[in-house]
Write a protein that holds these residues in place. Structure first.
Motif, mmCIF file in Angstrom:
data_model
loop_
_atom_site.group_PDB
_atom_site.id
_atom_site.type_symbol
_atom_site.label_atom_id
_atom_site.label_comp_id
_atom_site.label_asym_id
_atom_site.label_seq_id
_atom_site.Cartn_x
_atom_site.Cartn_y
_atom_site.Cartn_z
ATOM 1 N N UNK A 113 24.868 17.357 2.180
ATOM 2 C CA UNK A 113 24.456 18.171 3.290
ATOM 3 C C UNK A 113 24.905 19.670 2.747
ATOM 4 N N UNK A 114 25.978 19.762 2.310
ATOM 5 C CA UNK A 114 26.783 20.742 1.994
ATOM 6 C C UNK A 114 25.958 21.291 0.720
ATOM 7 N N UNK A 115 25.205 20.899 -0.201
ATOM 8 C CA UNK A 115 24.413 21.371 -1.318
ATOM 9 C C UNK A 115 23.270 21.691 -0.750
ATOM 10 N N UNK A 116 22.440 21.175 0.227
ATOM 11 C CA UNK A 116 21.200 21.623 0.686
ATOM 12 C C UNK A 116 21.442 22.923 1.451
ATOM 13 N N UNK A 117 22.502 22.905 2.131
ATOM 14 C CA UNK A 117 22.767 24.106 3.162
ATOM 15 C C UNK A 117 23.157 25.313 2.070
ATOM 16 N N UNK A 118 23.968 25.068 0.911
ATOM 17 C CA UNK A 118 24.265 26.183 0.198
ATOM 18 C C UNK A 118 23.178 26.560 -0.528
ATOM 19 N N UNK A 119 22.094 25.953 -1.067
ATOM 20 C CA UNK A 119 20.863 26.415 -1.713
ATOM 21 C C UNK A 119 19.953 26.837 -0.600
ATOM 22 N N UNK A 120 19.683 26.365 0.555
ATOM 23 C CA UNK A 120 18.946 26.962 1.591
ATOM 24 C C UNK A 120 19.292 28.471 2.062
ATOM 25 N N UNK A 121 20.903 28.672 1.704
ATOM 26 C CA UNK A 121 21.165 29.762 2.165
ATOM 27 C C UNK A 121 20.593 30.867 1.119
ATOM 28 N N UNK A 122 20.366 30.611 -0.164
ATOM 29 C CA UNK A 122 19.863 31.362 -1.206
ATOM 30 C C UNK A 122 18.201 31.330 -0.922
ATOM 31 N N UNK A 123 17.384 30.734 -0.180
ATOM 32 C CA UNK A 123 16.139 30.584 -0.117
ATOM 33 C C UNK A 123 15.615 29.341 -0.874
ATOM 34 N N UNK A 124 16.279 28.603 -1.228
ATOM 35 C CA UNK A 124 15.900 27.310 -2.306
ATOM 36 C C UNK A 124 15.999 26.208 -1.295
ATOM 37 N N UNK A 125 15.017 25.408 -1.555
ATOM 38 C CA UNK A 125 14.839 24.282 -0.641
ATOM 39 C C UNK A 125 15.538 22.878 -1.432
ATOM 40 N N UNK A 126 15.489 21.926 -0.726
ATOM 41 C CA UNK A 126 16.128 20.590 -1.320
ATOM 42 C C UNK A 126 15.507 20.225 -2.735
ATOM 43 N N UNK A 127 14.381 20.635 -2.752
ATOM 44 C CA UNK A 127 13.476 19.948 -4.032
ATOM 45 C C UNK A 127 14.131 20.961 -5.141
ATOM 46 N N UNK A 128 14.018 22.167 -4.839
ATOM 47 C CA UNK A 128 14.269 23.285 -5.829
ATOM 48 C C UNK A 128 16.009 22.884 -6.492
ATOM 49 N N UNK A 129 16.759 22.430 -5.279
ATOM 50 C CA UNK A 129 18.198 22.151 -5.553
ATOM 51 C C UNK A 129 18.270 21.006 -6.335
ATOM 52 N N UNK A 130 17.565 19.929 -6.267
ATOM 53 C CA UNK A 130 17.333 18.692 -7.022
ATOM 54 C C UNK A 130 17.051 18.845 -8.618
ATOM 55 N N UNK A 131 15.938 19.843 -8.808
ATOM 56 C CA UNK A 131 15.465 20.354 -9.891
ATOM 57 C C UNK A 131 16.355 21.110 -10.832
ATOM 58 N N UNK A 132 17.012 22.106 -10.052
ATOM 59 C CA UNK A 132 17.975 22.956 -10.953
ATOM 60 C C UNK A 132 19.163 22.214 -11.118
ATOM 61 N N UNK A 133 19.507 21.140 -10.335
ATOM 62 C CA UNK A 133 20.891 20.334 -10.709
ATOM 63 C C UNK A 133 20.446 19.510 -12.154
ATOM 64 N N UNK A 134 19.163 19.622 -12.512
ATOM 65 C CA UNK A 134 19.163 19.057 -14.083
ATOM 66 C C UNK A 134 19.466 20.077 -14.937
ATOM 67 N N UNK A 135 20.001 21.110 -14.804
ATOM 68 C CA UNK A 135 20.933 22.010 -15.650
ATOM 69 C C UNK A 135 21.802 21.167 -16.308
ATOM 70 N N UNK A 136 22.388 20.181 -15.509
ATOM 71 C CA UNK A 136 23.421 19.455 -16.112
ATOM 72 C C UNK A 136 23.026 18.583 -16.931
ATOM 73 N N UNK A 137 21.885 18.664 -17.513
ATOM 74 C CA UNK A 137 21.306 17.817 -18.650
ATOM 75 C C UNK A 137 22.326 18.378 -20.011
ATOM 76 N N UNK A 138 22.695 19.541 -19.947
ATOM 77 C CA UNK A 138 23.376 19.903 -21.096
ATOM 78 C C UNK A 138 24.732 20.638 -20.714
ATOM 79 N N UNK A 139 25.415 20.644 -21.565
ATOM 80 C CA UNK A 139 26.952 21.156 -21.068
ATOM 81 C C UNK A 139 28.013 20.224 -20.855
#
Length: 317
Positions: free
Chosen positions: A170-196
């Motif tokens: 819920x916190x993640x969805x809210x944090x991304x929504x505050x930036x104009x990004x929806x839950x699907x955007x959030x889940x896709x962008x979290x895939x940046x953790x594929x590296x690092x």
């Protein structure tokens, strides 16, 4: 009375038009005449940086994310503290964590030599983040350009607006929504953790306290992350830390997410289906990730006469 109302309506339309025009200035061809070699300059510098240290691709991607989530993609994260100015680098999510500033400095020096006072640090960071992903085997996307650099930063924003490794879904969805990004955007962008890599302090609670975690995975991670001490010890966010793939999502399905916030994406909630899709299809993930990166890169850019083109990314002109 009617004339006043008409004047107000006209003023609102005019302001809206100005805002639209400002955003419309972002274009992949923004520097076609003023700095036509910008993309090649950034790409060559990133090839050298990632060649020296593969992890740098992930570091620059994370830096871009941390920049865009605080007052938009304006290079405010690059500003150093001074006697009269406090930047974002000492914010809790950034301090002793963000890295790669010297890479952006090096790129900026090359860009200034080729195109003096023309290309913003914000655009350089956006391009470098894209190229770092490509160099580690990830997708490409067209970067809209024309951002300008902030003259200010927000320490409080960096402390409050960036998602925490302990965030709930819920916190993640809210944090991304505050930036104009929806839950699907959030889940896709979290895939940046594929590296690092991640520091022990960010996942200690996960491997010692969470119950939705594979037991052998937790045991392995505890080897380098004791219950106390070793805060800066590093662990890979997934097992192919220098290759951009969809193993991150496969790990989530297997309850092997390293951060608590990672595993929240697959924990009986609204994103389980999308995580499964990405775990089964790299193409679906990479396509959505690229689209979400473009969307994120458009968060509140400074354009037109707003902001400035910094000569040195660390200080205002």
């Amino acid at each position: 009375m009617a004339s006043n109302r008409n004047f107000l309506i006209a003023a609102i339309i005019f302001v809206s038009l100005l805002a639209w025009l400002a955003n419309a200035q972002l274009s992949p061809n923004f520097y076609a005449r003023t700095c036509p070699n910008i993309q090649g300059i950034v790409r060559n510098a990133m090839m050298q940086a990632v060649g020296r240290e593969s992890r740098m691709g992930a570091s620059i991607l994370r830096m871009f994310f941390h920049d865009c989530f605080v007052n938009g993609c304006d290079a405010s994260v690059l500003l150093d503290d001074t006697a009269i100015f406090t930047g974002e680098k000492t914010a809790q999510p950034n301090q002793n964590s963000l890295r790669g500033f010297e890479v952006i400095d090096a790129i900026k020096s090359r860009v200034e030599a080729a195109c003096n006072a023309t290309v913003s640090c914000a655009d350089i960071l956006a391009l470098a983040a894209r190229d770092g992903v490509i160099l580690l085997g990830g997708p490409s996307w067209t970067v809209p350009l024309g951002r300008r650099d902030a003259r200010t930063a927000s320490l409080s924003g960096a402390n409050s607006q960036l998602p925490s490794p302990s965030s709930s879904l819920a916190d993640l969805i809210s944090s991304f929504a505050a930036q104009g990004l929806n839950a699907s955007d959030m889940t896709a962008l979290s895939g940046g953790h594929a590296i690092g890599l991640a520091r022990c302090s960010t996942f200690r609670s996960r491997i010692y306290n969470d119950t939705n975690i594979d037991a052998s995975f937790a045991t392995n991670r505890r080897t380098d992350c004791p219950a106390s001490g070793g805060d800066t010890n590093l662990a890979p966010l997934d097992q192919t830390t220098n290759h951009f793939d969809n193993n991150y999502y496969q790990n989530l399905v297997a309850q092997r997410g390293l951060l608590h916030s990672d595993q929240e994406l697959f924990n009986g909630g609204s994103q389980d289906g999308l995580v499964r899709t990405y775990s089964n299809s790299y193409m679906a993930f990479s396509s959505d990730f690229a689209a979400a990166m473009v969307k994120m890169s458009n968060i509140s850019p400074l354009t037109g006469t707003n902001g400035e083109i910094r000569r040195n990314c660390r200080v205002v002109n």
